[in-house]
Design an enzyme around this catalytic site. Structure first.
Site, short mmCIF file in Angstrom:
data_model
loop_
_atom_site.label_atom_id
_atom_site.label_comp_id
_atom_site.label_asym_id
_atom_site.label_seq_id
_atom_site.Cartn_x
_atom_site.Cartn_y
_atom_site.Cartn_z
N ASN A 55 10.25 -37.20 -14.66
CA ASN A 55 9.30 -36.19 -15.13
C ASN A 55 10.09 -35.24 -16.03
O ASN A 55 10.91 -34.47 -15.54
CB ASN A 55 8.71 -35.45 -13.92
CG ASN A 55 7.79 -34.31 -14.32
OD1 ASN A 55 7.49 -34.12 -15.50
ND2 ASN A 55 7.34 -33.53 -13.34
N LYS A 76 9.01 -32.79 -17.72
CA LYS A 76 8.44 -31.42 -17.72
C LYS A 76 8.38 -30.87 -19.16
O LYS A 76 8.10 -31.64 -20.07
CB LYS A 76 9.24 -30.54 -16.76
CG LYS A 76 9.34 -31.16 -15.35
CD LYS A 76 9.85 -30.24 -14.30
CE LYS A 76 9.90 -30.97 -12.96
NZ LYS A 76 10.33 -30.14 -11.86
N HIS A 102 1.04 -31.92 -9.63
CA HIS A 102 2.43 -31.46 -9.45
C HIS A 102 2.40 -30.01 -8.96
O HIS A 102 1.56 -29.22 -9.39
CB HIS A 102 3.20 -31.57 -10.77
CG HIS A 102 4.67 -31.39 -10.56
ND1 HIS A 102 5.24 -30.17 -10.37
CD2 HIS A 102 5.67 -32.30 -10.48
CE1 HIS A 102 6.55 -30.33 -10.18
NE2 HIS A 102 6.83 -31.61 -10.24
N GLU A 122 4.07 -27.55 -9.69
CA GLU A 122 4.18 -26.54 -10.74
C GLU A 122 2.82 -26.28 -11.38
O GLU A 122 2.56 -25.18 -11.87
CB GLU A 122 5.23 -26.99 -11.78
CG GLU A 122 6.64 -26.83 -11.21
CD GLU A 122 7.68 -27.75 -11.83
OE1 GLU A 122 7.42 -28.37 -12.87
OE2 GLU A 122 8.77 -27.84 -11.23
N GLU A 125 6.84 -34.34 -2.74
CA GLU A 125 7.71 -33.41 -3.44
C GLU A 125 7.69 -32.07 -2.72
O GLU A 125 6.86 -31.19 -3.04
CB GLU A 125 7.21 -33.23 -4.88
CG GLU A 125 7.37 -34.46 -5.74
CD GLU A 125 7.79 -34.12 -7.17
OE1 GLU A 125 8.62 -34.84 -7.71
OE2 GLU A 125 7.29 -33.13 -7.73
N GLY A 173 14.01 -28.50 -8.19
CA GLY A 173 14.82 -27.69 -9.11
C GLY A 173 15.78 -26.74 -8.41
O GLY A 173 16.31 -25.82 -9.04
N SER A 181 15.16 -32.56 -6.54
CA SER A 181 16.63 -32.51 -6.64
C SER A 181 17.30 -33.86 -6.43
O SER A 181 18.39 -33.94 -5.89
CB SER A 181 17.20 -31.46 -5.68
OG SER A 181 16.78 -30.16 -6.06
P1 13P Z 1 13.97 -31.83 -9.92
O1 13P Z 1 14.46 -33.26 -9.80
O2 13P Z 1 14.48 -31.14 -11.14
O3 13P Z 1 14.19 -31.08 -8.65
O4 13P Z 1 12.37 -31.92 -10.12
C1 13P Z 1 11.63 -32.73 -9.30
C2 13P Z 1 10.24 -32.82 -9.78
O5 13P Z 1 9.53 -31.83 -9.78
C3 13P Z 1 9.77 -34.11 -10.31
O6 13P Z 1 8.40 -34.10 -10.55
#
Ligand code: 13P
Length: 259
Positions: A6, A8, A92, A94, A174, A180, A217
């Site tokens: 992803n 982002k 997601h 976020e 997740e 992150g 992560s």
């Molecule tokens: P990270 O791997 O940067 O923690 O992000 C995970 C994520 O949100 C994948 O959709």
């Protein structure tokens, strides 16, 4: 075994082309795992050009559930299919406004707050259009501390899966606190929650055609321990998917375990 990246809100078109090309160059052309990259909408064309003819598949990071209309700024499943997208992330954290370690003031969180009902519509629309949705679920740090992980995930699953389906989909566990932060979920815990998700999704009367993957992560160092667990059928990678060498190593681990 599904290894998905992803991206982002990273990569201009030029950067997406370079990143996708470098991933294609570094992976075996006939690996056993399924590999997906999810660039931003505007970089989709460039990524599609770079992965053409390779084993790398394309996914989007979100979509709107209507097919067309006066929905400023939104993108439909049909528009994604035109780029050759096969997958689409929905729900997601976020986009649900469930940021982990974020200093965003509460009045701004509302701008990101997709509800379970919104996520359910997107999930159904993606399936209906022939995309494979990657439904993200997971608890916050507070919910975990309150031992509410299963309850929170059950609610998120109930909303999205209530309509039932025979088509293929993916569920990504997740945990918000792991995204992150570098604070990866321990393999035992990821395995336990992924197993719970599998059972819950089956109970929801959906098809057998789904995979449960872990995200949060993930990197080349911790991917093996996660992917070796029985209930972890893949990974959804954020930051590490922007590093071609790192992401290629994760793919190689996936290929090895998937054999
Ligand atoms: P990270 O791997 O940067 O923690 O992000 C995970 C994520 O949100 C994948 O959709």
């Amino acid at each position: 075994m599904l290894i998905a990246g992803n991206w982002k809100m990273h990569t201009t078109s030029a950067e997406a082309f370079t990143l996708a090309s470098r991933i294609c160059e570094s992976v075996h052309s006939d690996g056993a795992s399924e590999v997906v990259v999810c660039p931003p909408f505007v970089s989709m064309r460039a990524a599609a050009d770079a992965v053409a003819g390779s084993r790398i598949l394309l996914g989007a990071q979100t979509m709107f559930w209507e097919t067309q209309g006066a929905f400023t700024g939104e993108v439909s499943a049909g528009m994604l299919l035109e780029f050759g997208c096969r997958f689409c992330i929905v729900g997601h954290s976020e986009r649900r406004g469930r940021f982990g370690k974020s200093d965003l003031p509460a009045n701004l969180l509302a701008y990101f707050s997709e509800t379970d009902a919104v996520v359910a519509r997107k999930f159904s629309a993606a399936l209906g259009a022939g995309l494979i949705p990657i439904l993200c679920v997971g608890e916050t740090e507070k919910e975990r501390a309150e031992h509410r992980t299963e309850q929170v995930i059950q609610t998120q699953l109930n909303a999205a899966l209530c309509a039932g389906t025979d088509a293929r989909f993916v569920i990504a566990y997740e945990p918000v606190w792991a995204i992150g932060t570098g604070d990866v979920c321990e393999p035992d815990e990821a395995d336990r929650v992924c197993a719970f998700i599998r059972t819950a999704a089956k109970k929801a009367g959906t098809s057998e055609q789904f995979q449960v993957v872990y995200g949060g992560s993930v990197n080349a160092e911790n991917a093996r321990a996660l992917l070796e667990r029985e209930s972890v059928e893949g990974v959804l990678v954020g930051g590490a998917s922007l590093e071609p060498d790192e992401f290629s190593k994760i793919i190689a681990i996936g290929d090895e375990i998937a054999k």
